[in-house]
Design an enzyme around this catalytic site. Structure first.
Site, mmCIF file in Angstrom:
data_model
loop_
_atom_site.group_PDB
_atom_site.id
_atom_site.type_symbol
_atom_site.label_atom_id
_atom_site.label_comp_id
_atom_site.label_asym_id
_atom_site.label_seq_id
_atom_site.Cartn_x
_atom_site.Cartn_y
_atom_site.Cartn_z
ATOM 1 N N GLU A 440 56.832 16.175 52.942
ATOM 2 C CA GLU A 440 55.943 16.584 51.816
ATOM 3 C C GLU A 440 54.492 15.706 52.126
ATOM 4 O O GLU A 440 54.065 15.437 51.100
ATOM 5 C CB GLU A 440 56.271 16.503 50.328
ATOM 6 C CG GLU A 440 57.585 17.406 50.206
ATOM 7 C CD GLU A 440 58.062 17.499 48.836
ATOM 8 O OE1 GLU A 440 57.678 16.795 47.856
ATOM 9 O OE2 GLU A 440 59.025 18.279 48.678
ATOM 10 N N GLU A 515 65.039 20.667 51.899
ATOM 11 C CA GLU A 515 65.007 20.126 50.454
ATOM 12 C C GLU A 515 65.495 21.171 49.540
ATOM 13 O O GLU A 515 64.519 22.135 49.574
ATOM 14 C CB GLU A 515 64.007 19.261 50.049
ATOM 15 C CG GLU A 515 64.519 17.884 49.287
ATOM 16 C CD GLU A 515 63.273 16.977 49.113
ATOM 17 O OE1 GLU A 515 62.461 16.391 50.012
ATOM 18 O OE2 GLU A 515 62.709 17.034 47.878
#
Ligand code: GAL
Length: 841
Positions: A440, A515
């Site tokens: 991210e 994730e």
């Protein structure tokens, strides 16, 4: 024939997945490598544990410094974990005082007989901003605390005399979104070589052609010549199979012998190859390995030996047909995990890590994501040994930090060195199947940076795919950045999968849930009117932050898009820090970069939290709590991930004296497809799972009556598994059980003792919080205690701890240098005492 054999292996794996017996850890590297962990002196300057400051004096590296007042200790060491927890400290990093300046010094002698050798110190990881001096001379630095690095001590070493090595670590200039630990928290090694030697992480083994009949094995060996003259060295490498004890068993074959010329002060690489007949594949169900033993000779005299463990397996990642390991479709059933070991903090301990991994393995987890940094070497060794696939990850940020003092500060100067170090160190592990350049990161749409980082990795290892974890998958795809990657890693946002599948531009990119879920719960807590109470979270497994989803929802996604490679759940274990939803760190706002309304909503929540300052200091994301006790969700994952293992699990517990007559929902997790629930022998109905839709069976209208809840589960019409939950009597005793009743003497093998408060019939009494005092008789000692309560501020080193919902944990080890039987006693007013006998052998 092969099919039958493979099925036999697969079944076997379901029957026996207990790994408490410990195989020794083997390391790649020079054979002359010794532990350098013992006898260090430590002190702390700058920020202190109590929040005060002590000014750091000058010249702490000086040979004349008197460090007699410093603390004596053995590594690995985490100077943050001793606490104390402080309400004023950040919840995001565990409310622990890990910021400070740590100094370590070690006095040592190298025998005069070693004169002429090169002497190195290898650090597996030191948090953070390490600077190293030998005998007052500056040797070098390695800022990124998660990477391993080597320091060459030779130029300043005094042979046959006393030397002093000094290490300065600075966590004041480091920021993190989770508890990073502080100090020399991994192992340190002393390596002695001839001036002409195999380079640091100087071997690379690849297996370009593998069939059942044979495997072609290629090896590159880089030899360094640190002598003053050019040399001609002969390089010979033999291959052995590793046996059950990780010992080289029989010699299988040898690589072609090669001769290599190396100029003074230079390095050169030789390429050689071998064929292994009928190779035994490394696989998650049969983790077979080999070891290459390299001998370097000059004029017929052996000058260096080096070992490289490796495995033979094929990996295939497809966009349309998932992931194949050794030609067999394998769904990635992975968990993300941070590096801490709960009550032990970030200090690595192989026995603690092995316990974590065996708990995950028993759940059916087959892959680990090292979020969001390179792991300890032990994690990869255990993954190799136990059969886990590893997503090996480099960074949580690039040039633009998530916190002020993130990796962004050192990105420019260090990103290449850090990426290369990770790949050089880890490339021979068969478990490592995907490299990740980030999680991210702010620049996830940046094509140039993505390509640049992926190419650094590919240059060192062209055999494995490179990925990145996206929480802006649309941005990553639209910008074209994903095109620079081999695999698309999607964090959470699968709602657009159908759109991506229909878009011809993205059709060829294998996609993985890097994730998923982020479900939150507290073990043993069940709330009926609200999911959140007293900084805890109800365990019906239906609470998750705005970017997450329930485990069931993710299973539905996986079933809907079977061409995806699988998922990495956030997270396998609870970890220190990031106590979402009671975490006020603002980074998760980034998850809503494309959704201003949700972003605003979260911003307001965070503001509220900042005012309230919750006592939460560890995460609620874990499928397993911080103490290593499975939460209910564990059985939900097991039901999906081990469909052939007959199991059933009922929740909640059945001690609700205050709820008589009130609706108390009952959920059942089972690997069966149908179940009938009975309350005190009376059927409450039979329910069936709709494939791809239901992953739990729910009886929403059960009215609580004390007694016995029993579920009988069926698979394909046949009885499959049962579970019973009973209303217990009152708490009347303590029971103890150890994961390892016999541990290795020497000081770092651990036994984890589970403590339960039970009624007189031995049933664990839920909702008990009695305080328990622990003591040891004989040559053992208490290392830490815990109970999985994310809001407890009792130091992990305390010998007294309340149970949390009926359970507690005490971790013990044998005293260093002593062997023999010892006993651990647990006592609590009103419950008497219990004793368990252990042995340190
Ligand atoms: C993700 C992030 C993880 C963790 C998680 C919590 O966005 O990558 O590190 O913060 O959220 O749900």
């Amino acid at each position: 024939m092969l099919r039958i054999a493979l099925l036999a292996i697969l079944n076997l794996s379901v029957a026996s997945t207990s790994f408490s017996q410990s195989k020794p850890v083997i390391r790649m590297g020079a054979t002359n490598t010794q532990s350098f962990d013992d006898n260090w002196a430590f002190t702390r300057y700058g920020l202190q544990a109590d929040g005060s400051r002590i000014e750091e004096p000058q010249n702490l590296e000086s040979t004349t410094l008197n460090e007699s007042s410093w603390q004596k200790l053995n590594l690995p060491h985490d100077f943050g974990i001793t606490g104390p927890f402080g309400i004023e400290l950040e919840g995001g990093t565990g409310k622990l005082p890990w910021k400070g300046i740590g100094w370590y010094r070690k006095h040592f002698k190298i025998p005069a007989a070693d004169a002429g050798k090169r002497i190195f110190v290898d650090f597996d990881g030191a948090m953070a901003n390490a600077k190293i001096w030998l005998n007052g001379h500056y040797v070098g630095t390695w800022p990124y605390g998660y990477n391993s690095f080597r320091m060459d001590l030779t130029p300043y070493l005094l042979m046959g005399k006393e030397n002093v090595l000094a290490v300065r670590l600075d966590t004041e200039n480091w920021d993190s979104r989770w508890y990073p630990g502080a100090g020399i928290y991994r192992h340190v090694w002393l390596v002695k070589t001839n001036p002409v030697h195999v380079g640091h992480w100087g071997t690379s083994i690849t297996t370009p052609e593998i069939t059942d009949a044979s495997a072609k094995v290629k090896m590159d060996i880089t030899v360094e010549n640190q002598s003053k003259l050019p040399v001609e060295a002969t390089v010979q490498t033999a291959i052995f199979e590793l046996d059950q004890q990780n010992k080289p068993e029989t010699k299988i074959t040898s690589f072609n012998t090669s001769t290599i010329k190396i100029d003074a002060g230079a390095a050169a690489t030789t390429n050689t190859q071998a064929t292994i007949q009928h190779p035994k594949r490394w696989d998650i169900v049969a983790p077979n390995r080999y070891i290459a033993q390299t001998t370097l000779s000059i004029n017929g005299k052996v000058v260096d030996t080096y070992q490289t463990p490796f495995g033979i397996r094929t990996l295939k990642f497809t966009a349309r047909d998932g992931f194949q390991l050794n030609g067999r479709r394998v769904e990635i059933q992975g968990t993300c995990n941070h590096h801490d070991l709960g009550a032990l903090g970030a200090a690595i301990n192989t026995s603690a890590l092995r316990r974590q991994l065996s708990i995950l393995k028993d759940m059916g987890c087959n892959a680990l994501r090292t979020s969001h940094n390179p792991p300890s070497p032990e994690l990869l060794e255990l993954a190799d040994q136990m059969g886990f696939l590893v997503w090996d990850e480099a960074f949580d940020c690039w040039k633009s930090g998530k916190r002020k003092l993130d990796y962004n500060k050192i990105y420019e100067e260090w990103h290449q060195k850090d990426l290369e170090a990770m790949v050089h160190r880890d490339r021979n592990h068969p478990s490592v199947f995907i490299w990740s350049i980030g999680n991210e990161v702010m620049e996830q749409r940046n094509v140039e940076m993505t390509k640049h980082l992926a190419d650094i990795i590919r240059k060192v290892d062209p055999t494995r795919p490179v990925s990145n974890g996206y929480n802006d998958p649309d941005g990553g795809r639209e910008s074209g950045a994903v095109e620079a990657l081999d695999i698309m890693g999607v964090n959470y946002f699968f709602s657009q999968q159908a759109k991506w599948d229909a878009d011809p531009r993205y059709k060829s990119k294998p996609t993985l849930g890097s994730e998923t879920s982020s479900c939150v719960s507290s073990r043993g807590e069940y709330f009926f009117d609200n999911q959140y109470k007293n900084w805890q979270i109800s365990s019906y497994d239906d609470a998750f932050p705005g970017w997450g989803c329930s485990p069931d929802e993710q299973f539905r996604t996986n079933a809907k898009y079977p061409h995806l490679l699988g998922e990495f759940v956030w997270t396998g274990f609870d970890y220190l820090g990031e106590p979402t939803p009671y975490n006020s760190d603002a980074t998760n706002l980034q998850n809503f970069r494309n959704d201003p309304a949700k972003r605003k909503e979260l911003e307001l929540k965070l503001e509220e939290l900042r005012k309230k300052n919750p006592p939460s200091r560890s995460s609620y994301f874990g499928i397993v709590d911080l103490a290593g006790f499975p939460k209910d969700r564990y059985y939900l994952y097991q039901s999906q991930w081990r469909p052939d293992c007959p199991m059933a699990h009922i929740l909640p517990h059945w001690n609700w004296a205050e709820r008589i007559g009130q609706v108390t929902p009952v959920h059942v997790y089972t690997s069966g497809d149908e179940a009938e629930l009975f309350l005190n022998g009376k059927s409450l109905g039979r329910k069936t799972k709709t494939p791809g839709k239901d992953f739990r069976l729910v009886w929403d209208d059960v009215k609580y009556t004390p007694g016995e809840l029993k579920v009988v589960c069926y698979k394909k019409g046949k009885t499959w598994a049962t579970d019973i939950v009973k209303t217990t009597g009152k708490a009347s005793k303590i029971t103890l059980s150890a994961n390892q009743p016999v541990i290795k003497a020497g000081g770092d093998d651990l036994s984890y003792i589970t403590v339960k408060i039970t009624d007189k019939n031995g049933l664990m009494v839920p909702r008990t919080h009695n305080s328990i005092k622990f003591s040891v008789q004989g040559p053992g000692e208490i290392v830490a205690t815990d109970n999985g309560d994310a809001t407890s501020f009792i130091p992990f080193q305390s010998h007294e701890r309340p149970a949390y919902n009926g359970m507690a944990l005490v971790i013990v080890k044998g005293k260093k240098g002593q062997k023999g039987k010892f006993s651990v006693k647990a006592e609590s007013p009103g419950l008497g005492s219990a004793v368990i006998s252990l042995e340190s052998k």
